[in-house]
Design an enzyme around this catalytic site. Structure first.
Site, mmCIF file in Angstrom:
data_model
loop_
_atom_site.group_PDB
_atom_site.id
_atom_site.type_symbol
_atom_site.label_atom_id
_atom_site.label_comp_id
_atom_site.label_asym_id
_atom_site.label_seq_id
_atom_site.Cartn_x
_atom_site.Cartn_y
_atom_site.Cartn_z
ATOM 1 N N GLU A 146 8.576 60.236 53.154
ATOM 2 C CA GLU A 146 7.910 60.601 54.417
ATOM 3 C C GLU A 146 7.032 59.495 54.980
ATOM 4 O OE1 GLU A 146 8.014 62.596 51.775
ATOM 5 O OE2 GLU A 146 9.022 64.423 52.440
ATOM 6 N N HIS A 175 3.157 74.380 48.742
ATOM 7 C CA HIS A 175 4.103 74.566 49.842
ATOM 8 C C HIS A 175 3.622 75.587 50.868
ATOM 9 C CE1 HIS A 175 6.810 72.335 47.250
ATOM 10 N NE2 HIS A 175 7.735 72.325 48.186
#
Lengths: 325, 382
Positions: free
Chosen positions: A60, A129
């Site tokens: 990322e 998450h």
């Protein structure tokens, strides 16, 4: 009117804009051959090819930064984070590169691009998450932070984000990708920075955004049975913030509760409360309250998770507390 | 002293050969053994010397202004490393450049005027970045100098993105990215190189190894002495050499740029160099072993090396050099005067550069103005 899933509405926005403007490309993990981790980009590789729908390694920081560089010299990247949780390893690129480049170059370079992906709690995804990143990105000047609750807004707001001439963080939700809603057949674009009054009411304003709009609407329905008439305002955009709609609503109802998924401490709700009391101290009948995720990392077990997330019962309770009944 | 700190001018010859060995594993094409540049001429070398002298003098005057508190904040000087940016510029004038925070010299090598650099250091309206960037954030769109960056290694992915755009549009241009040995430990650096190699982007990543990441010498920050070896694990073509001789830098960077421009993928270079000053103006650099700086100044000063070549091999005269130096001096004095006279930024502009003004239409049914992919453009037009 077509009835679309939210993922289809988002895809339609991207596809239409990519057909219109070949400077736009989509880049992220699993966006191409896998057709998207949540199938938002399904079929896009087939239409646009590998030059414009680009699978990345799990990297990322690298591909978010690559997007910024490409945007600086005239392309308009869509950088998909499989979830915004993973954006934290690219946080430096979003903040120190994308948000600041226009200012630190004295206006010579900007980063017109969209960072998008699902944000906030889903179900039983545990601590790493389930993060709501709203306040992390809304804090920084130079960024716009946009979110939606239904399919029509998902489509119209993403279209606007893709045409924006600066970086936009576009916050989606895993839980609502499959939710269906009506989307007009004709093209439509919702300007960023316009809140929407989802339900008019006179007793109190529920200020919210994202999928918590539905929590607030459920609470409003329950309260209606007891003769309490609340207004639900979907901010849609945290930056720029639609002060006009926000203040007009609270000036009318004189009471407000802010409902959001991010944690309580230094969450976006704190900013909204501050702005409300600065602007409307003399008309407020009660302290502005907040219903947010509780200040703990998200637990896995369902019963604990339910305790953490905002729900209609907590919203009803806060509304009653504000009204004193 | 161990091997890492001993690398220097004395080892130049010995180390040049293993570093320059062509890496052909993984099906990579070898780097060209000769660049597309013509042989250097007397005038060209004189021009490169002048550019190096100009950068050095600007830096010296910046140091002086810093001690007078006319230049504030952090200020990292390029003195000693001038041959790297100046040599690299020859074959890449029309390409994209990006650098870190020791970038005054890179900006000038790419075409930014001494005036614009000095005015930026002074925080003035006529500075390269309008006084908003300062020493670490010099930008010059006119010359495709895409900035100075202050987060170590974080600009390397941006350079990959610039190269991505160049390839996307079929421009035939290359993105050059400069960073230091310190940056070669950052995750962003590795990720950028992986992406660049995966997508075969036209980029040249230049690690200017000056042996110190701030105050930490190479042997205490890296188990490898040659930073270009990082490329091996990524499958990227690489080269490594000493960069004190501007002619050598000119040739070797040109080879890498030729390679990337031809579509063969990116190249990582390690260019060994040495900074004469501390990390920044606030660093007296007391961590260097005794005699090291003096040795580099004596044997590896880019200006001395090129000066010797000019006088011994090209017959440049004392009078010519005096005229050149006088010209440099005048240009620098002018730059300082320009910076001093330039107005401070207008407070009314404080919020002006936070968000780019919206120019793209939000109109329904409207087409975008340009098509950038050559094949699509041709399709549309024809």
């Amino acid at each position: 009117m077509a009835t679309l899933q939210i993922r289809e509405a988002l895809r339609r926005a991207m596809v239409e804009e990519m057909r219109r403007d070949d400077r736009i490309f989509l880049m992220g993990e699993e966006v191409g051959h896998y057709n998207g981790a949540y199938k938002v980009s399904q079929g896009m590789l087939e239409e646009f090819g590998e030059q414009r729908v680009i699978d990345t390694p799990i990297s990322e920081n690298g591909f978010a930064g690559l997007g910024v560089g490409a945007a600086m010299v005239g392309l308009r990247p869509i950088i998909e984070f499989m979830t915004w949780n993973f954006s934290l390893v690219a946080y430096d690129q979003v903040i120190n590169s994308a948000a600041k480049i226009y200012q630190m170059s004295g206006g010579q370079y900007s980063a017109p691009m969209v960072f998008r992906g699902p944000n906030g709690t889903a179900e039983n995804l545990a601590a790493q998450h389930s993060t709501s990143v709203d306040s992390l990105y809304a804090h920084f000047p130079g960024l716009k932070v946009v979110t939606y609750c239904d399919a029509a807004d998902a489509y119209g707001l993403l279209k606007a984000a893709l045409r924006d001439d600066g970086p936009v963080c576009f916050l989606e939700s895993e839980l609502t990708y499959g939710m269906k809603g009506e989307v007009p057949d004709e093209e439509h674009i919702i300007p960023l920075g316009q809140a929407k009054v989802r339900r008019a009411g006179r007793d109190l304003s529920l200020i919210t955004w994202g999928k918590q709009v539905f929590t607030c609407e459920a609470a409003a329905k329950q309260l209606e049975a007891d003769g309490i008439d609340v207004e639900v305002v979907d901010l849609r955009s945290l930056r720029p913030l639609d002060h006009q709609t926000l203040f007009a609503s609270v000036a009318k109802t004189r009471r407000a509760v802010v409902v959001h998924e991010g944690h309580l401490f230094a969450g976006v709700g704190a900013e909204i409360v501050a702005r409300l009391q600065e602007a409307l101290f003399d008309v407020l009948e009660a302290p502005v309250l907040r219903v947010t995720s509780r200040d703990v990392p998200q637990p896995y077990a369902s019963n604990l998770e339910k305790l953490v997330n905002p729900d209609a019962a907590r919203v009803v309770e806060a509304v009653r507390k504000s009204l004193g009944r | 002293m161990d091997a890492a700190t001993q690398r220097g001018p004395a080892q130049a010859e010995a180390q040049a050969s293993p570093h320059s060995a062509v890496h052909t594993q993984g099906g990579l094409l070898p780097l060209p053994t000769q660049s597309s540049l013509p042989a250097i001429t007397r005038d060209e070398l004189l021009g490169l010397y002048r550019q190096m002298a100009l950068i050095r003098r600007v830096e010296e005057l910046a140091a002086k202004a810093y001690t007078q508190r006319k230049i504030l904040g952090f200020c990292h000087l390029y003195i000693g490393q001038e041959s790297v940016a100046v040599g690299a510029a020859v074959a890449t004038k029309g390409d994209y450049w990006m650098a870190a925070y020791r970038e005054h010299g890179h900006a000038m090598a790419k075409g930014t005027s001494a005036r614009a650099v000095m005015a930026e250091l002074y925080g003035r309206r006529d500075g390269a970045s309008r006084g908003l960037g300062g020493s670490m954030h010099i930008f010059d769109r006119e010359h495709d100098f895409l900035g100075g960056y202050g987060i170590v290694g974080a600009h390397v992915p941006l350079a990959a993105g610039v190269a991505f755009a160049a390839k996307y549009r079929g421009e035939g241009r290359v993105a050059l990215c400069y960073f230091g040995d310190g940056a070669a430990h950052q995750g962003a650096f590795f990720e950028a190189l992986c992406l660049a190699q995966l997508y075969k982007l036209p980029a040249v990543f230049i690690c200017e190894n000056n042996f110190y990441a701030m105050g930490t010498p190479l042997h205490r920050q890296s188990a490898l002495a040659d930073m270009s070896l990082r490329a091996d694990g990524i499958g990227m073509q690489r080269d490594a050499f000493e960069g004190f001789d501007v002619e050598l830098v000119r040739e070797r960077v040109a080879r890498a740029a030729d390679y990337a421009r031809a579509g063969n993928g990116p190249v990582m270079l390690e260019i060994v160099t040495y900074r004469h000053r501390g990390h920044s103006m606030s660093d007296p650099a007391k961590y260097r072993p005794a005699g090291e700086l003096e040795q580099y100044k004596e044997e590896s000063d880019p200006l001395k090396i090129t000066l010797r070549r000019l006088t011994e091999d090209f017959g440049v005269t004392e009078a010519e050099l005096e005229a050149l130096q006088a010209g440099v001096e005048a240009e620098c004095e002018d730059a300082v005067a320009f910076a001093e006279a330039s107005p401070i930024p207008d407070p009314a502009d404080l919020y002006r550069y936070t968000y780019a003004p919206q120019q793209t239409t939000m109109g329904v049914g409207e087409a975008a103005p340009t098509f950038t992919i050559p094949a699509l453009r041709a399709q549309k037009e024809g």
